[in-house]
Design an enzyme around this catalytic site. Structure first.
Site, PDB file in Angstrom:
ATOM      1  N   ARG A  83       0.801  12.038  -9.658  1.00 41.11           N
ATOM      2  CA  ARG A  83       1.351  10.707  -9.362  1.00 41.11           C
ATOM      3  C   ARG A  83       2.762  10.523  -9.907  1.00 41.11           C
ATOM      4  NH1 ARG A  83      -2.857   7.456  -7.434  1.00 41.11           N
ATOM      5  NH2 ARG A  83      -4.905   7.803  -8.371  1.00 41.11           N
TER       6      ARG A  83
ATOM      7  N   GLU B  81       0.839  -1.202   0.000  1.00 39.93           N
ATOM      8  CA  GLU B  81       0.000   0.000   0.000  1.00 39.93           C
ATOM      9  C   GLU B  81       0.874   1.252   0.000  1.00 39.93           C
ATOM     10  OE1 GLU B  81      -2.411   1.595  -0.814  1.00 39.93           O
ATOM     11  OE2 GLU B  81      -4.053   1.437   0.632  1.00 39.93           O
ATOM     12  N   ASP B  82       0.347   2.328  -0.501  1.00 40.11           N
ATOM     13  CA  ASP B  82       1.123   3.576  -0.506  1.00 40.11           C
ATOM     14  C   ASP B  82       1.144   4.242   0.862  1.00 40.11           C
ATOM     15  OD1 ASP B  82      -1.588   4.215  -0.644  1.00 40.11           O
ATOM     16  OD2 ASP B  82      -1.408   5.559  -2.358  1.00 40.11           O
TER      17      ASP B  82
ATOM     18  N   ASP C 123      -3.708   5.805   6.450  1.00 41.98           N
ATOM     19  CA  ASP C 123      -4.176   7.081   6.972  1.00 41.98           C
ATOM     20  C   ASP C 123      -5.164   6.784   8.113  1.00 41.98           C
ATOM     21  OD1 ASP C 123      -4.565   9.852   7.008  1.00 41.98           O
ATOM     22  OD2 ASP C 123      -6.105   9.792   5.461  1.00 41.98           O
TER      23      ASP C 123
ATOM     24  N   PHE D 203      -1.257  16.379   3.751  1.00 40.66           N
ATOM     25  CA  PHE D 203      -1.663  15.683   2.534  1.00 40.66           C
ATOM     26  C   PHE D 203      -0.485  15.667   1.572  1.00 40.66           C
ATOM     27  CE2 PHE D 203      -3.753  14.726  -1.419  1.00 40.66           C
ATOM     28  CZ  PHE D 203      -4.608  13.713  -1.016  1.00 40.66           C
TER      29      PHE D 203
HETATM   30  P1  IMP Z   1      -7.274   5.110   4.800  1.00 40.91           P
HETATM   31  O1  IMP Z   1      -8.376   4.135   4.533  1.00 40.91           O
HETATM   32  O2  IMP Z   1      -7.797   6.384   5.398  1.00 40.91           O
HETATM   33  O3  IMP Z   1      -6.140   4.545   5.583  1.00 40.91           O
HETATM   34  O4  IMP Z   1      -6.795   5.618   3.410  1.00 40.91           O
HETATM   35  C1  IMP Z   1      -5.809   5.091   2.684  1.00 40.91           C
HETATM   36  C2  IMP Z   1      -5.877   5.638   1.277  1.00 40.91           C
HETATM   37  O5  IMP Z   1      -6.208   7.039   1.248  1.00 40.91           O
HETATM   38  C3  IMP Z   1      -4.524   5.541   0.653  1.00 40.91           C
HETATM   39  O6  IMP Z   1      -4.371   4.331  -0.009  1.00 40.91           O
HETATM   40  C4  IMP Z   1      -4.502   6.731  -0.294  1.00 40.91           C
HETATM   41  O7  IMP Z   1      -5.058   6.342  -1.535  1.00 40.91           O
HETATM   42  C5  IMP Z   1      -5.407   7.753   0.341  1.00 40.91           C
HETATM   43  N1  IMP Z   1      -4.634   8.781   1.073  1.00 40.91           N
HETATM   44  C6  IMP Z   1      -4.536   8.929   2.409  1.00 40.91           C
HETATM   45  N2  IMP Z   1      -3.747   9.961   2.730  1.00 40.91           N
HETATM   46  C7  IMP Z   1      -3.296  10.456   1.562  1.00 40.91           C
HETATM   47  C8  IMP Z   1      -2.398  11.541   1.229  1.00 40.91           C
HETATM   48  O8  IMP Z   1      -1.831  12.256   2.068  1.00 40.91           O
HETATM   49  N3  IMP Z   1      -2.192  11.727  -0.104  1.00 40.91           N
HETATM   50  C9  IMP Z   1      -2.774  10.981  -1.063  1.00 40.91           C
HETATM   51  N4  IMP Z   1      -3.594   9.957  -0.808  1.00 40.91           N
HETATM   52  C10 IMP Z   1      -3.860   9.704   0.500  1.00 40.91           C
HETATM   53 MG    MG Z   2      -4.290   3.939  -2.024  1.00 42.57          MG
END
Ligand code: IMP
Ligand code: MG
Length: 174
Positions: free
Chosen positions: A164, A98-99, A102, A151
């Site tokens: 990207r 995963e990238d 959050d 962000f």
């Molecule tokens: P989570 O479900 O809130 O943990 O979200 C994870 C997903 O939200 C990641 O896979 C990203 O695609 C997106 N995301 C969360 N924070 C960022 C950020 O700072 N920049 C870009 N995408 C983000």
């Molecule tokens: Mg993602």
């Protein structure tokens, strides 16, 4: 060229060095095995492609797409599978790539969903972790960088599908 609204948080060089470190750890941990790496589309594509080229073990790759933020920077909390895996993961050593973690909602959902398919092992590697924003308890098994609640875009991560392609990870200033 770096736009005025962008501020570099992690340079391409810093990311490259850390990704190679993660690759050595993963290669050591999975020595003698051939894990299936599952890239979470689209943000993890660059991380996955850099990571696998630094591994010294064989791997298979597959991809999943899940809905997360849509066109906003705030989580909807709703996770939906938009593209599922091509093949079964039963009895495989699975590593989700995963990238960024959050709120943790996406990965806790994905982990639960994939564990119901009976892989032999199931772990998570994320390039970035923003623990301040966590809404559910979630600890990645491998993490590149813990970052503050900003962000970020670049190195695969987007804002509205833009940025990207940037080699550096940048903060998108309002
Ligand atoms: P989570 O479900 O809130 O943990 O979200 C994870 C997903 O939200 C990641 O896979 C990203 O695609 C997106 N995301 C969360 N924070 C960022 C950020 O700072 N920049 C870009 N995408 C983000
Ligand atoms: Mg993602």
């Amino acid at each position: 060229m770096v736009e005025e609204r962008l501020e570099v948080m992690l340079s391409a060089e810093e990311i490259g060095k850390r990704v190679r470190e993660m690759a050595s750890k993963i290669s050591a941990d999975y020595k003698g095995r051939k894990p299936l790496l599952i890239g979470v589309l689209k943000g993890a594509v660059i991380f996955l492609s850099d990571l696998i080229r630094s591994l010294d073990i064989p791997v298979e790759i597959d991809f999943m797409a899940v809905s997360s933020y849509g066109a906003d920077t705030a989580s909807s909390g709703v996770v939906r599978i938009q593209k599922d895996l091509d093949r079964s993961i039963k009895d495989k050593d699975v590593l989700i790539i995963e990238d960024i973690v959050d709120t943790g909602l996406t990965l806790s959902y994905l982990k639960e969903n994939l564990s119901s398919r009976q892989p032999k092992t199931l772990k998570v590697a994320t390039l970035l972790d923003k623990p301040e924003r966590r809404e559910v308890v979630f600890d990645p098994d491998y993490c590149g960088f813990t970052i503050p609640d900003r962000f970020v875009i670049g190195y695969g991560l987007d804002y509205n599908e833009d940025y990207r392609q940037l080699a550096d990870l940048c903060i998108l200033k309002a």
